[in-house]
Design an enzyme around this catalytic site. Structure first.
Site, PDB file in Angstrom:
ATOM      1  N   TYR A 434      -8.439  82.146 107.429  1.00  5.25           N
ATOM      2  CA  TYR A 434      -9.213  82.643 108.046  1.00  5.25           C
ATOM      3  C   TYR A 434     -10.678  81.769 108.410  1.00  5.25           C
ATOM      4  CZ  TYR A 434     -11.301  84.281 103.906  1.00  5.25           C
ATOM      5  OH  TYR A 434     -11.843  84.705 102.212  1.00  5.25           O
ATOM      6  N   GLU A 435     -11.129  81.803 109.278  1.00  4.04           N
ATOM      7  CA  GLU A 435     -12.984  81.184 109.752  1.00  4.04           C
ATOM      8  C   GLU A 435     -12.625  79.754 110.077  1.00  4.04           C
ATOM      9  OE1 GLU A 435     -15.911  82.156 109.401  1.00  4.04           O
ATOM     10  OE2 GLU A 435     -16.278  80.615 109.741  1.00  4.04           O
ATOM     11  N   GLY A 436     -11.440  79.969 111.305  1.00  6.92           N
ATOM     12  CA  GLY A 436     -11.193  79.188 111.529  1.00  6.92           C
ATOM     13  C   GLY A 436      -9.710  78.423 111.138  1.00  6.92           C
TER      14      GLY A 436
END
Lengths: 590, 590
Positions: A434-436
């Site tokens: 997550y978060e890229g």
């Protein structure tokens, strides 16, 4: 039963011996002396150890339940959140104008690591709220700030970030959620968002959803995305709560880890939303705090590695099995503790040298964020923006490796739920995604950050390393740190050079992006270890009382320099291999 | 919903193009022509795809339940086991004298890979039974063989292996389970065994437990361990079943993965047991089949990597997100499939090159086991015994990496239960731990196998590599395979040399044992890829119809040679770094 023991001593070493935070020319930092940070970390550590950690297996085991549209969080979570709220921890680094404590971000990261080690899933509730706070603080109108921020700071209200939809995560240009303008200046938000962490729960009176959506008629793709505040309950003029807004949790995701956090499908059915910032500039607004958000995920990876290491170490000291190859170590026992076995040591030293080096790297990066925020320092901002994909990608990739290695120390017990080692692996796993995803971090690093401001920031990084090497190259004691750092840094420069010379074929550059990110991460940790070695020698020279602590640092640093850092040569080889073999197979022939 | 697609074509390539099994001078192998193996693998593949794979998430989700002393296995497991039993698959490579099919072990490994890819947890029920069969077959009396083997072969009865106790796994010298001799020649077995896979279930009429225990008054440590048959139900003279024996399942382990398999606490409360083989020689008897058992676990690691790769590939072809950096690939879609992105390709090629190389390595090793069994060939036995820790340790370590990499391809979907990628990671994880942790494999390799018969077998391995290099060194097309293989093999020899020269300090050798095992694994896969390249060139030269298959092999092989194999230099560096930094920290200073 897993435990968490606060890492105060090591954090104090990083903050003071290494970074010398109280001497830094950043507003607010001169108050950060040893006494102050020690007192803060001690309090934070107690909560981590006594309140959060015991709930970590509970959260994993019970998970979250969706009942009549409401999410029931695991037993004890609400009480624990109240402890955080009452102690002012939820607003630790927030703006005092809205009730925050105004503490340096750097210190909040140290506190955050402890709390995240103790209970990652639980900490995501205040964590996402902090994200919503930050976006409104940066882009909201004064009215919006007054209306929402104090309650987000105190976690009286929770917050969420709504980006992903079933058809898009990385490529937000494909967003379908619509925001129809209304005559009163509000918008009707309609669409479905998925994987919304902390999307629904009863621990806060209200939840403020920040939602990316498209206003019909706007530009195509990412240039037509706007950011909206969508409260779960309408907020009246006087601040009291009104009716439910047309937003609801449509389901909970069943997932590998972080079971204690509610990962929600959120349905927006003509919900009233309020634009934040300018129309069509929503992506920029959402991503203003990207450096902090990504550092926060890197921190999670490190935090899981840290607690996994602690527990594996305790197991290795306690478990007896066989006899050491160099002779009996514990004759009074039926067998020796497994910590005497070289392969167990190897695993523990891998973890320890990563955790301590990674912690230094993370806190160093955090000081640059403070510098960019508090001093408005564009160079610090540029350098830390370059390093952020490395913080996120490297600390989570290697953090997961460390949790797996910690689990391996237990043998069969590591596979059982009872000992808790396997939960650290499962919880940590999400941080690479997550978060890229880490692939996106690598792309950001190579495809964007290297070339930012004509390469000014990467040159600044190289200069930092060069200067340190130059300053300490004459110090014989430092040779075993300087020599490998020099070699690794040379590999990093050669990797950067390869990209410069092969701009023409982006596949060549991007095929090596992930390896380059790791190369960069190693050089950062190598630099940290060299600096920590120097700080340790200085402390020993100055007659520090705790000689064993500093000498242990040197041993651990040497381990990193001899057994981890030399991976850079292999990584460079892969970078230089280009894209031919990576892209050589046609899709049909897979 | 995850799926499994049989890998028949690749297995046929390995068996025939590479290993040329039907030409090998091993009894029974001349029948293994393409038609025959193709037919067997097709049937095995159908069961894997249609019967076993659909139950894999079911087993994970439902798990096993202990109810009134009996274990309820997941829905559908019993029917699936009946399919295996009815098709003769449970006795595939077993002795025809006891109802087995007598098939070569090599072919059973190929079948086993398919079935294990499709449902690892389920396959452990017949898998453990096969282990019990093998031990009784090797060490039981004629009476015992007649009594037990036919029902184990047909899986009318199940079997288990009972080694671990709460205080000991690796160090079996600490076993406390007692076997008190009785006047009638039987023994009363008392004690607790843990982590007993398939320890209790209702899918077979009886369960034959093989139990390690100590006869009071025998030698201390591992020299005083004997092996016993303890049936769940007594077996009457006429083969019918009598009363329950005093053995019961005391609990099920809650664990990270393989939920569909019952991991039992087994309590022996004066259960009647029958000695197998000689008194105090139980460890030897239990470990006779160690090569097969450990190859079987390496196979599990590879099998999970294989199925994880298949599913990740399908996802990467299907999921659209963003546009390729080199220009739009699928203009008819809103975005390009992510398989066009270099970092996604990197992950897929990592997995593919490992899975195909690892499969060749595994099947090659299996032919040596057949050779040692069927030809009574001591050299083949020696060489495969050297390689077994590498098969187990390398294929499971890298297999887990591959499942994690496959999961990463999915982005957020990989973390959800729905897509199944996370189950492959959790199931695969145990393979690094059981049947001797991978640290124990490394110790076995470096501390024992290298020096066996004065190093004869490792020299034989080096000769194999050297001969291949020599034979193909002049072939220009082969240069891109030969050159890196040569370099890697040199690293391996240097690693072996380091151990020879540093025998004086075992910590130096053992600190690098795990790295050496990986170094060895890379050279084995490098050798396999070089051989597969040669086989592919030969097939192309001979005008093979499926040119794309062979050309794809070459591309995949080049990927391994340029981007995976060069890790050997780094691994050698770690081996040569010795034990100083690994063991340098005192236990107190951790």
């Amino acid at each position: 039963m897993p435990f968490y023991e606060p890492t105060t001593k090591d954090m104090e070493f990083v903050l003071h011996d290494l970074l010398k935070v109280s001497e830094l020319d950043i507003p607010g930092f001169n108050e950060m002396d040893r006494d102050f940070t020690g007192a803060v970390l001690e309090e934070a550590g107690k909560i981590a150890r006594d309140v959060l950690a015991p709930l970590n297996p509970v959260g994993d085991h019970e998970g979250c339940k969706l009942e009549n549209g409401s999410v029931r969080v695991p037993t004890g979570f609400e009480d624990a959140v109240n402890v955080l709220r009452d102690g002012g921890w939820t607003g630790f680094d927030c703006d005092p104008e809205y009730g925050g404590q105004g503490m340096p971000y750097t210190l909040s990261v140290a506190v955050g690591e402890m709390h995240s080690s103790a209970n990652m899933a639980l900490m995501m509730y205040p964590g996402l709220t902090h994200g919503a706070y930050a976006a409104i603080h940066a882009h909201g109108s004064d009215e919006q700030k007054t209306k929402y921020l104090p309650n987000l700071v105190s976690f009286k209200w929770g917050g969420t970030m709504n980006l992903t939809e079933p058809q898009c995560g990385t490529d937000l240009g494909l967003i379908r959620t619509k925001a129809e303008p209304q005559d009163d200046g509000t918008y009707k938000i309609s669409g479905q968002k998925i994987w919304i962490s902390a999307g629904e729960h009863g621990m806060a009176e209200n939840i403020i959803h920040l939602v990316l959506a498209k206003i019909p008629g706007g530009p195509e793709g990412v240039k037509g995305i706007s950011l909206f505040i969508v409260p779960k309950f309408h907020v009246n003029e006087d601040g009291t709560l009104g009716d439910r807004n047309e937003v609801s949790c449509g389901g909970l995701e069943s997932k590998m880890g972080i079971h204690g956090n509610a990962t929600c499908v959120m349905n927006y059915d003509g919900a009233t939303g309020y634009l934040i910032g300018e129309k069509h500039k929503g992506l920029r607004a959402m991503f203003t705090m990207m450096n902090e958000a990504r550092l926060g995920v890197g921190m999670q990876g490190l935090a899981q590695a840290s607690v996994a290491y602690q527990n594996a170490l305790a197991f290795a000291k306690d478990r007896i099995q066989g006899r050491a190859v160099t002779g009996v170590k514990e004759p009074e026992k039926a067998a020796d503790s497994i910590i005497h076995f070289p392969d167990v040591r190897r695993m523990l030293m891998d973890q320890k040298s990563f955790v301590e080096g990674g912690r230094a790297f993370m806190l160093w990066a955090a000081t640059m964020i403070d510098r960019s925020r508090r001093n408005d320092d564009a160079d610090a901002e540029g350098l830390v923006s370059l390093l952020i994909p490395v913080v996120k990608g490297f600390l989570t990739d290697k953090g997961l490796d460390a949790t797996i290695s910690a689990q391996q120390v237990y043998g069969g017990s590591g596979f059982t739920t009872e000992w808790g080692a396997e939960q650290f692996v499962r919880d940590c796993r999400i941080a690479l995604i997550y978060e890229g995803t880490n692939g996106i971090q690598a792309l950001d690093l190579v495809g964007r950050k290297l070339a930012t401001d004509n390469g000014k920031h990467v040159m600044a990084f190289f200069d930092l390393v060069k200067d340190f090497i130059k300053e300490n190259g004459e110090d014989e004691r430092m040779a075993e740190f300087i020599t490998p750092l020099k070699a690794a840094s040379k590999d990093l420069q050669a990797g950067g050079m390869y990209f410069m010379q092969n701009m023409g074929n982006p596949d060549d550059a991007l095929s090596g992006a992930h390896d380059f990110m790791h190369l960069f991460g190693h050089v950062c940790l190598g630099l940290m270890w060299a600096r920590m070695a120097k700080a340790s020698f200085e402390a020993l020279d100055a007659g520090a009382a705790d000689t064993e602590f500093y000498e242990s640092k040197l041993v651990t640093g040497r381990y990193y320099m001899t057994r981890k850092l030399p991976e850079t040569a292999f990584l460079l080889k892969k970078v230089q291999a280009g894209g031919e073999n990576v892209m050589g197979l046609s899709v049909a022939n897979f």
